[in-house]
Write a protein that holds these residues in place. Structure first.
Motif, mmCIF file in Angstrom:
data_model
loop_
_atom_site.group_PDB
_atom_site.id
_atom_site.type_symbol
_atom_site.label_atom_id
_atom_site.label_comp_id
_atom_site.label_asym_id
_atom_site.label_seq_id
_atom_site.Cartn_x
_atom_site.Cartn_y
_atom_site.Cartn_z
ATOM 1 N N ILE A 36 0.870 -1.184 0.000
ATOM 2 C CA ILE A 36 0.000 0.000 0.000
ATOM 3 C C ILE A 36 0.903 1.229 0.000
ATOM 4 O O ILE A 36 1.749 1.393 0.891
ATOM 5 C CB ILE A 36 -0.962 0.008 1.201
ATOM 6 C CG1 ILE A 36 -1.764 -1.312 1.231
ATOM 7 C CG2 ILE A 36 -1.900 1.224 1.114
ATOM 8 C CD1 ILE A 36 -2.803 -1.401 2.337
ATOM 9 N N ASP A 37 0.740 2.037 -1.034
ATOM 10 C CA ASP A 37 1.640 3.160 -1.253
ATOM 11 C C ASP A 37 1.425 4.265 -0.220
ATOM 12 O O ASP A 37 0.296 4.528 0.192
ATOM 13 C CB ASP A 37 1.421 3.715 -2.667
ATOM 14 C CG ASP A 37 2.724 4.148 -3.299
ATOM 15 O OD1 ASP A 37 3.256 5.193 -2.881
ATOM 16 O OD2 ASP A 37 3.219 3.422 -4.173
ATOM 17 N N THR A 38 2.533 4.903 0.175
ATOM 18 C CA THR A 38 2.457 6.138 0.958
ATOM 19 C C THR A 38 1.654 5.940 2.258
ATOM 20 O O THR A 38 0.836 6.776 2.625
ATOM 21 C CB THR A 38 1.828 7.271 0.099
ATOM 22 O OG1 THR A 38 2.300 7.166 -1.251
ATOM 23 C CG2 THR A 38 2.203 8.637 0.611
ATOM 24 N N LEU A 39 1.881 4.828 2.913
ATOM 25 C CA LEU A 39 1.071 4.475 4.080
ATOM 26 C C LEU A 39 1.872 4.619 5.370
ATOM 27 O O LEU A 39 2.772 3.840 5.652
ATOM 28 C CB LEU A 39 0.580 3.029 3.930
ATOM 29 C CG LEU A 39 -0.380 2.516 5.004
ATOM 30 C CD1 LEU A 39 -1.594 3.428 5.140
ATOM 31 C CD2 LEU A 39 -0.814 1.099 4.687
ATOM 32 N N ILE A 76 11.066 6.338 -1.665
ATOM 33 C CA ILE A 76 10.611 6.524 -3.059
ATOM 34 C C ILE A 76 10.045 5.205 -3.579
ATOM 35 O O ILE A 76 10.633 4.145 -3.364
ATOM 36 C CB ILE A 76 11.819 6.989 -3.915
ATOM 37 C CG1 ILE A 76 12.057 8.478 -3.714
ATOM 38 C CG2 ILE A 76 11.634 6.675 -5.380
ATOM 39 C CD1 ILE A 76 11.081 9.391 -4.431
ATOM 40 N N THR A 77 8.926 5.297 -4.280
ATOM 41 C CA THR A 77 8.126 4.119 -4.625
ATOM 42 C C THR A 77 8.897 2.997 -5.329
ATOM 43 O O THR A 77 8.909 1.858 -4.868
ATOM 44 C CB THR A 77 6.929 4.541 -5.496
ATOM 45 O OG1 THR A 77 6.205 5.530 -4.773
ATOM 46 C CG2 THR A 77 6.017 3.363 -5.805
ATOM 47 N N ASN A 78 9.518 3.310 -6.465
ATOM 48 C CA ASN A 78 10.093 2.179 -7.213
ATOM 49 C C ASN A 78 11.330 1.624 -6.518
ATOM 50 O O ASN A 78 11.572 0.411 -6.544
ATOM 51 C CB ASN A 78 10.358 2.551 -8.681
ATOM 52 C CG ASN A 78 11.346 3.668 -8.823
ATOM 53 O OD1 ASN A 78 11.507 4.473 -7.917
ATOM 54 N ND2 ASN A 78 12.028 3.719 -9.950
ATOM 55 N N PRO A 193 -3.317 6.039 -1.305
ATOM 56 C CA PRO A 193 -2.956 7.095 -0.348
ATOM 57 C C PRO A 193 -1.912 8.101 -0.853
ATOM 58 O O PRO A 193 -1.648 9.101 -0.200
ATOM 59 C CB PRO A 193 -2.402 6.309 0.853
ATOM 60 C CG PRO A 193 -2.986 4.938 0.719
ATOM 61 C CD PRO A 193 -3.061 4.698 -0.758
ATOM 62 N N HIS A 194 -1.327 7.823 -2.023
ATOM 63 C CA HIS A 194 -0.378 8.774 -2.610
ATOM 64 C C HIS A 194 -1.113 10.070 -2.975
ATOM 65 O O HIS A 194 -2.262 10.038 -3.374
ATOM 66 C CB HIS A 194 0.240 8.141 -3.860
ATOM 67 C CG HIS A 194 1.497 8.816 -4.325
ATOM 68 N ND1 HIS A 194 1.468 10.016 -5.002
ATOM 69 C CD2 HIS A 194 2.791 8.469 -4.215
ATOM 70 C CE1 HIS A 194 2.708 10.377 -5.283
ATOM 71 N NE2 HIS A 194 3.539 9.452 -4.815
ATOM 72 N N ASP A 195 -0.426 11.219 -2.840
ATOM 73 C CA ASP A 195 -1.087 12.477 -3.193
ATOM 74 C C ASP A 195 -1.233 12.594 -4.705
ATOM 75 O O ASP A 195 -0.478 11.930 -5.420
ATOM 76 C CB ASP A 195 -0.295 13.672 -2.629
ATOM 77 C CG ASP A 195 0.865 14.064 -3.532
ATOM 78 O OD1 ASP A 195 1.691 13.177 -3.860
ATOM 79 O OD2 ASP A 195 0.943 15.228 -3.939
ATOM 80 N N GLY A 245 3.646 -1.168 3.740
ATOM 81 C CA GLY A 245 3.692 0.150 3.101
ATOM 82 C C GLY A 245 5.032 0.318 2.402
ATOM 83 O O GLY A 245 6.040 -0.205 2.869
ATOM 84 N N ASP A 246 5.044 1.055 1.274
ATOM 85 C CA ASP A 246 6.352 1.245 0.610
ATOM 86 C C ASP A 246 7.134 2.394 1.236
ATOM 87 O O ASP A 246 8.354 2.420 1.206
ATOM 88 C CB ASP A 246 6.199 1.402 -0.916
ATOM 89 C CG ASP A 246 5.513 2.699 -1.332
ATOM 90 O OD1 ASP A 246 4.761 3.285 -0.517
ATOM 91 O OD2 ASP A 246 5.727 3.116 -2.488
ATOM 92 N N HIS A 247 6.409 3.355 1.818
ATOM 93 C CA HIS A 247 7.010 4.459 2.569
ATOM 94 C C HIS A 247 5.864 5.235 3.177
ATOM 95 O O HIS A 247 4.698 4.952 2.857
ATOM 96 C CB HIS A 247 7.855 5.373 1.656
ATOM 97 C CG HIS A 247 7.107 5.814 0.441
ATOM 98 N ND1 HIS A 247 6.109 6.763 0.502
ATOM 99 C CD2 HIS A 247 7.146 5.391 -0.845
ATOM 100 C CE1 HIS A 247 5.577 6.914 -0.701
ATOM 101 N NE2 HIS A 247 6.180 6.084 -1.538
ATOM 102 N N GLY A 248 6.170 6.206 4.013
ATOM 103 C CA GLY A 248 5.120 6.992 4.653
ATOM 104 C C GLY A 248 4.864 8.294 3.912
ATOM 105 O O GLY A 248 5.004 8.360 2.687
HETATM 106 ZN ZN ZN Z 1 5.296 5.012 -3.026
#
Ligand code: ZN
Length: 655
Positions: A36-39, A76-78, A193-195, A245-248
């Protein structure tokens, strides 16, 4: 003597059938990974946040193990996803920027399970993980990788750049229903959840004052749908499920709105929930408080599925924390890395976290003591501090172990750069890279630049939404903070180019190029702006300069060819169109341009041959028939010329 072989054969059959039945009993568990991205961990109910409803995550934590202190090595996502999928730190796997291909030297989760007979598929929620553009190599080992359509007509971000969580899980469920034969490894990525934070109803209403939480609650509902599907199909009980989560997200902490620049816990602390398969036995611990890392997930999965781990990994299995083997096992030292600041011309950061402390290596280094300063606000750094020295040795060891990086920048096409910007990331890596900045400490400290980054980010999102006036204001604010901000000058140049103020555009881009003369993309934009103001020699020089820096730009070559035609230099134009056809033999625009140049040079025969072939391939292309008429006319074939001209006219009226 004949009895023995028969007996042996009988035994063998018995042994084989025992093996088959025991294999059947212990068929490998399905493995499901949900990222789940940006969590942020501290925005989930089972992590103690009472202002949100996340029933699916909470339920999974009840059925499995919740890691209270899990950390990503990258904000960072990737990069972060590549670390999850390889069990390696960013500096080990090398994917430290967008579009950098993952080297085949590093096996991924999908590779390793595929080799063991798993059926593998991945379902992504944003183009940032598209293996055709921004995440090459991440699809390795997957039977199916659900990329985005390469040519999308829609202007909406949905379907073109992002997919809603429910869309992603439904695509995964459709695939699973079509491929019921296990064991499966399926990765589902929920980007919501990513902006920008735009949850659908009813979450947009329930959380109208906290839209980020609304996106999380919505992503949780998509997770609930997926878990419900697995239960309905009886895949849940005996599967290994990981949600991470991949990052906050900064949410303004340390003045960071989003993520990517800093290495504070706001963006590095992530939720990690793991449900073991029935075959692995129950967990003794429901909550693990020890500090662990997302690089530990892959070794854990291989351990629980009884598969061998690759020789070189930066993580270790977490089984001892929850199996009761060694509940008092010590924490794992967490390393953090970000090269994203380099995209803005600022220093990259490295961090190490352990024993209640975090050290951040930066032009102005930082040391935080979590025992009295959980929010990382009181910098205790002193160069002679023993812990600082110890952390520095660890970081130096990681640096020494990292494979020698070539140029860490991926080759990104213009369409991909546009996608990156639409997602709010700085599109071009022209600012520099870890490899061409020998002394990052000489670059500005991101701490001094974060307000600029927030404004640039807001400007990019505003531009994508078509709010040009707001974007202009944000960029002017950046220039007040730093009149030589290359990013702001370049973005303003692009914005005015789009809005049609070509004189202003050329001025901004000129200033951007004074700050950074090696920016090929800025030079290309400047060429476009000057061509529009009819400054043809100026456009020619800008485009030549751009192509000298980055020869593969087809768009810049096409325009340069047109500019040379307008300057009546047909030979130079021909060279450009020929170069385009070398790069992309099927380019229609390249072929039309080449014919135009040939006609201008009175090489009518060559032009006619080429256009005859092209008009067969493109029987509805009016331009091709117009040019064909000119070529025939030059050859004195008046009847054919008239026929071609009539055809062009007809095609135009049909349009
Ligand atoms: Zn991400």
């Amino acid at each position: 003597m004949k009895v023995l072989p028969a007996l042996l054969a009988g035994c063998l059959t018995a042994i084989l059938s025992v093996a088959a039945s025991s294999q059947k009993k212990e068929s490998p568990p399905d493995v499901f990974l949900v990222t789940i991205d940006t969590l942020r961990a501290d925005h989930i109910r089972c992590y103690g946040y009472e202002r949100i409803q996340t029933p699916a995550l909470d339920r999974l934590a009840q059925d499995g193990i919740r890691f209270a202190q899990a950390f990503t090595p990258s904000p960072i996502t990737n990069t972060s996803h590549t670390s999850i999928l390889t069990g390696l730190l960013p500096s080990s796997h090398g994917v430290t920027d967008f579009a950098v291909p993952l080297s085949p030297a590093y096996p991924t989760w999908a590779d390793l399970l595929h080799q063991q007979g798993y059926h593998t598929a991945a379902f992504i929620g944003a183009v940032i993980l598209d293996s055709k553009t921004l995440a090459p190599g991440l699809d390795r080992g997957f039977d199916y990788y659900d990329n985005f359509p390469q040519h999308s007509q829609t202007k909406s971000r949905w379907g073109r750049l992002e997919r809603r969580g429910m869309d992603v899980v439904e695509r995964a469920e459709t695939w699973l229903s079509a491929h019921p034969q296990g064991p499966h490894f399926v990765w589902v990525h929920l980007y919501d959840p990513h902006d920008p934070y735009e949850p659908p109803a009813p979450y947009s209403q329930i959380y109208k004052d906290r839209l980020y939480d609304g996106e999380i609650a919505y992503a949780d509902s998509a997770l609930a749908n997926f878990m419900g599907y697995l239960k309905k199909n009886r895949w849940y009980e005996n599967s290994l499920i990981v949600v991470v989560g991949d990052h906050g997200e900064g949410l303004g902490e340390h003045h960071e709105d989003t993520h990517g620049i800093f290495l504070y816990d706001s963006t590095m602390h992530v939720p990690l929930i793991l449900k073991t398969p029935r075959s692995a036995g129950g967990a003794k611990m429901k909550v693990v408080e020890a500090q662990v890392r997302t690089t530990d997930i892959l070794p854990t999965v291989l351990d629980l599925t009884r598969n061998p781990a690759p020789a070189k990994l930066d993580g270790e299995s977490l089984r001892l924390y929850f199996s009761g083997m060694n509940a008092a096992a010590s924490e794992r030292t967490v390393f953090g890395e970000t090269d994203y600041p380099l995209r803005f011309g600022w220093a990259p950061l490295r961090s190490a976290r352990g024993q209640g402390l975090k050290f951040i290596e930066a032009p102005r280094p930082e040391l935080y003591d979590f025992r009295q300063d959980a929010r990382e606000v009181a910098n205790q750094y002193e160069p002679w501090n023993v812990q600082v020295k110890r952390f520095r040795v660890m970081l130096a060891e990681i640096r020494a172990k990292a494979p020698p990086g070539g140029d860490s920048r991926g080759s990104i096409g213009q369409a991909t750069i546009d996608e990156l910007k639409a997602l709010g990331y700085l599109g071009s890596a022209d600012a520099g890279s870890a490899t061409n900045v020998p002394q990052p400490s000489l670059l500005p400290d991101p701490k001094d630049k974060i307000e600029e980054q927030n404004l640039l980010h807001r400007a990019m999102i505003a531009s994508e939404d078509g709010r040009d006036a707001a974007a202009r204001d944000y960029l002017r604010n950046v220039l007040q903070l730093d009149p030589k901000s290359h990013n702001a000058l370049r973005q303003l140049g692009e914005l005015e180019l789009r809005s049609g103020d070509y004189v202003k555009s050329a001025q901004h881009l000129n200033q951007a190029l004074e700050v950074r003369p090696n920016d090929a993309t800025a030079a290309f934009y400047r060429g476009q702006a000057l061509e529009k103001t009819h400054d043809l020699p100026g456009a020619r020089d800008a485009l030549e300069a751009s192509l000298k820096l980055m020869p593969g730009q087809i768009g810049a070559r096409l325009l340069l060819g047109q500019v040379y035609l307008a300057l009546k230099n047909a030979k130079a134009a021909e060279d450009q169109f020929e170069a385009i056809l070398l790069l992309q033999p099927s380019s229609i625009e390249g072929q039309l341009g080449l014919s135009k140049a040939q006609i201008a040079e009175e090489h009518f025969n060559k032009a006619a041959q080429q256009l005859e072939a092209l008009s067969k391939l493109q029987p509805r292309n009016a331009d091709a028939f117009d040019l064909l008429a000119q070529a025939y006319s030059g050859l004195g074939k008046q009847a054919e010329a008239q026929r071609a001209e009539a055809r062009a006219k007809l095609l135009r009226t049909l349009k």
